[in-house]
Design an enzyme around this catalytic site. Structure first.
Site, PDB file in Angstrom:
ATOM      1  N   GLN A  39     -68.908  59.511  52.140  1.00  0.00           N
ATOM      2  CA  GLN A  39     -69.660  58.470  52.839  1.00  0.00           C
ATOM      3  C   GLN A  39     -69.969  57.314  51.901  1.00  0.00           C
ATOM      4  O   GLN A  39     -69.874  57.439  50.680  1.00  0.00           O
ATOM      5  CB  GLN A  39     -70.967  59.060  53.371  1.00  0.00           C
ATOM      6  CG  GLN A  39     -71.829  59.697  52.287  1.00  0.00           C
ATOM      7  CD  GLN A  39     -72.714  60.796  52.800  1.00  0.00           C
ATOM      8  OE1 GLN A  39     -73.159  60.792  53.949  1.00  0.00           O
ATOM      9  NE2 GLN A  39     -72.993  61.795  51.965  1.00  0.00           N
ATOM     10  N   ASP A 164     -81.620  69.643  57.706  1.00  0.00           N
ATOM     11  CA  ASP A 164     -81.987  68.299  57.228  1.00  0.00           C
ATOM     12  C   ASP A 164     -80.702  67.472  57.193  1.00  0.00           C
ATOM     13  O   ASP A 164     -80.175  67.140  56.139  1.00  0.00           O
ATOM     14  CB  ASP A 164     -82.619  68.416  55.838  1.00  0.00           C
ATOM     15  CG  ASP A 164     -83.209  67.099  55.350  1.00  0.00           C
ATOM     16  OD1 ASP A 164     -83.174  66.106  56.106  1.00  0.00           O
ATOM     17  OD2 ASP A 164     -83.676  67.061  54.195  1.00  0.00           O
TER      18      ASP A 164
END
Length: 303
Positions: A39, A164
């Site tokens: 990313q 998360d």
């Protein structure tokens, strides 16, 4: 001469909440910008909210309001469990969730597994205010690896598992971590009275319909699914969470009962928390009627 802090930023981080709406934050100072294997990431000072971690153009956490995310995602399921000893955190490179889990006197082990080592490294370098000293705690183990692979292969079981994770956007890169097939694997890693909690996107149904669909998906596997929400200002939209278990999750507590539990079960009690206490705990559970109705009527299951 104008003070630098009063100058309008020349660089902005803008996220689309819908094709017609955005939330923007001006950049005061850029600390890091990198394309990792997985990313794009930025760490920047965004003014009143301090330093921010931005992944693929979306703010993940900031030093100014991270506690509005990390305290609910850890302490609400831990309170519902009653006294977790082993906690697994899927994602959580900034270690904010681990920091909160380690506040529980009962906790003997916290395992954090995040796939992106570059994000882990740069969070440690530029966002130490979030992790604080939890990386030095012998109870905390950080693994750079694939959470899906870990869930597939581990023989360990946990009292609380935390998702998360990045946002569950339909057709997005993380949607497979919000499917029934993934939750079946998570459930295998839970102890009998274990609780799984995940952030599940916005509860603003005009923006996105994913939240009730994730809730319905979890309801096909778990006897109890408790929705709750917290407003984190930098996200620009109220964020929804879902706590799931096959054990009875008792939420009908008084504020005093919750305060007593926090004071007895946390190192330094409520003094260590900025946001969560008995009153705010009950507020987290108070979802709007239309959201509750949407969960009840939803039929979609992410398989």
């Amino acid at each position: 001469m104008d003070d630098d802090s009063e100058r309008e930023p020349c660089l902005w981080i803008t996220e689309h909440l819908t094709p017609y709406g955005t939330v923007s934050h001006g950049v005061k100072q850029l600390f890091a910008s990198k394309q990792t294997k997985y990313q794009s990431m930025i760490i920047a000072d965004i003014g009143p909210y301090g330093k921010a971690l931005v992944l693929d153009g979306r703010i993940q956490t900031t030093t100014g309001d991270e506690y509005l995310y990390h305290e609910p995602i850890i302490h609400l399921p831990s309170l519902l469990h009653g006294g977790p000893k082993k906690v697994l955190i899927l994602g959580g490179a900034d270690l904010g969730a681990a920091r909160e889990a380690l506040k529980w006197k009962s906790v003997e082990q916290v395992v954090v597994i995040d796939i992106d080592g570059d994000v882990v490294e740069l969070c440690a370098q530029y966002l130490p205010e979030i992790a604080q000293d939890c990386s030095d705690d012998e109870r905390c183990k950080l693994i750079v690896g694939d959470a899906l692979k870990y869930i597939d292969e581990t023989d360990e079981t946990y009292d609380v598992i935390i998702g998360d994770l990045t946002d569950p956007i339909e057709n997005g890169p993380s949607i497979e971590l919000f499917t029934r097939s993934f939750y079946e694997k998570v459930k295998r890693c839970l102890n009998k009275s274990g609780v799984y909690v995940t952030q599940a996107g916005t509860i603003s149904l005009r923006e996105e319909k994913v939240f009730p669909r994730v809730a319905n998906t979890l309801k096909t596997l778990f006897k109890e699914v408790v929705p709750f929400s917290s407003f984190i200002p930098t996200y620009g939209t109220p964020l929804g969470f879902l706590a799931s278990s096959d054990s009875k999750l008792v939420t009908k507590l008084t504020a005093d009962e919750i305060n007593e539990k926090l004071d007895s079960d946390l190192h330094n009690g409520r003094e260590t928390l900025k946001f969560l206490d008995g009153t705010s705990f009950l507020g987290l559970l108070g979802l709007p009627a239309n959201v509750r109705a949407s969960i009840q009527s939803e039929s979609t299951v992410y398989k």
